[in-house]
Structures are given as C-alpha cells and as structure tokens.
Design a protein around this motif. Structure first.
Motif, PDB file in Angstrom:
ATOM      1  N   ASP A  61     -20.488  -5.416  -1.150  1.00 46.63           N
ATOM      2  CA  ASP A  61     -19.834  -6.331  -0.134  1.00 46.63           C
ATOM      3  C   ASP A  61     -18.240  -6.241  -0.074  1.00 46.63           C
ATOM      4  O   ASP A  61     -17.736  -6.751  -1.238  1.00 46.63           O
ATOM      5  N   ASP A  62     -17.801  -5.682   0.875  1.00 42.38           N
ATOM      6  CA  ASP A  62     -16.020  -5.500   0.866  1.00 42.38           C
ATOM      7  C   ASP A  62     -15.472  -7.069   0.937  1.00 42.38           C
ATOM      8  O   ASP A  62     -14.268  -7.161   0.532  1.00 42.38           O
ATOM      9  N   ASP A  63     -16.144  -7.994   1.334  1.00 38.99           N
ATOM     10  CA  ASP A  63     -15.627  -9.334   1.431  1.00 38.99           C
ATOM     11  C   ASP A  63     -16.117 -10.150   0.171  1.00 38.99           C
ATOM     12  O   ASP A  63     -15.722 -11.507   0.174  1.00 38.99           O
TER      13      ASP A  63
ATOM     14  N   SER B 154     -11.210 -10.039  -2.824  1.00 41.17           N
ATOM     15  CA  SER B 154     -12.331  -9.057  -2.416  1.00 41.17           C
ATOM     16  C   SER B 154     -11.552  -7.540  -2.393  1.00 41.17           C
ATOM     17  O   SER B 154     -10.532  -7.571  -2.128  1.00 41.17           O
TER      18      SER B 154
ATOM     19  N   TYR C 203     -11.696  -5.817   0.372  1.00 39.20           N
ATOM     20  CA  TYR C 203     -10.910  -5.717   1.651  1.00 39.20           C
ATOM     21  C   TYR C 203      -9.708  -6.352   1.508  1.00 39.20           C
ATOM     22  O   TYR C 203      -8.518  -5.748   1.878  1.00 39.20           O
ATOM     23  N   GLN C 204      -9.453  -7.401   0.659  1.00 43.33           N
ATOM     24  CA  GLN C 204      -8.277  -8.141   0.438  1.00 43.33           C
ATOM     25  C   GLN C 204      -7.241  -7.245  -0.360  1.00 43.33           C
ATOM     26  O   GLN C 204      -6.074  -7.306   0.005  1.00 43.33           O
TER      27      GLN C 204
END
Length: 112
Positions: free
Chosen positions: A12-14, A56, A58-59
């Motif tokens: 999960d990228d998040d 994460s 993504y971040q």
C-alpha cells in the motif's frame, strides 16, 4: 493482524511505514527538510500512537520531487507549490484519459 494484512500494507503506497529518521535517510535529506515541507503543507505525515511522524511511500515520492527542486535552487515554498500543481495536473490528466476512454467506448458501442 494476519500475515495477509501485513503483506497488503507493505504493498500500500499510502501506508505510513517509515519513521522520520528513516524517511530522511532514504531521501538523503534532513529531518528539518521533512518538517519544513510538512509546515508548507506539501505532505502531512500520520502520527504513531507515541506522536512520532510516519511517512508513506507516496509521501516519500512527493518529498523526493520537492528535494530535487530545492537542490536546483528553488525555495521550499515554491517547490511545494510546484509539486502540488504537478500532482493536480497528473490527476486531471488521468481523469481526462478515463473520460476519453469512456467516450470512445460509448461511440464504438453505438457505431457497432
């Protein structure tokens, strides 16, 4: 938590998997840089039960792009604004492509 749950989170990228120290190390930057882009509201890390910032993947990608711009001489505030606009543009292009595909599909169905 089952093994399946933890494997899903790793994909999960998040999922906020990285501590501030680890995130800074991965990006080759300082914790102060991560705080600064947080203050500029580019990214908002989640907080662990103990109050520690967690990031994460993504971040981290967003932070890495901001770091590239800062390394090129852009101010942190301007870099954050550029990254936000780039992200909004990418999302708009994704939505536009979906609409285009749906319209082409509808046109093909009515022509056939």
């Amino acid at each position: 938590m089952t093994a399946d749950d933890s494997n899903g989170r790793l994909d999960d990228d998040d999922y906020p998997a990285y501590t501030m120290g680890r995130a800074a190390e991965m990006l080759g930057t300082t914790q102060g840089f991560l705080r600064a882009i947080g203050e500029a509201r580019l990214i908002t890390p989640l907080r662990s039960a103990g109050g520690h910032r967690r990031y994460s993947r993504y971040q981290l990608r967003i932070a890495a792009r901001a770091r590239e711009l800062v390394d090129q001489g852009t101010s942190i505030e301007a870099a954050c604004r550029i990254v936000i606009l780039e992200d909004q543009l990418a999302e708009a292009q994704r939505i536009n492509a979906e609409y285009r595909r749906a319209a082409e599909s509808a046109h093909s169905a009515s022509a056939g």
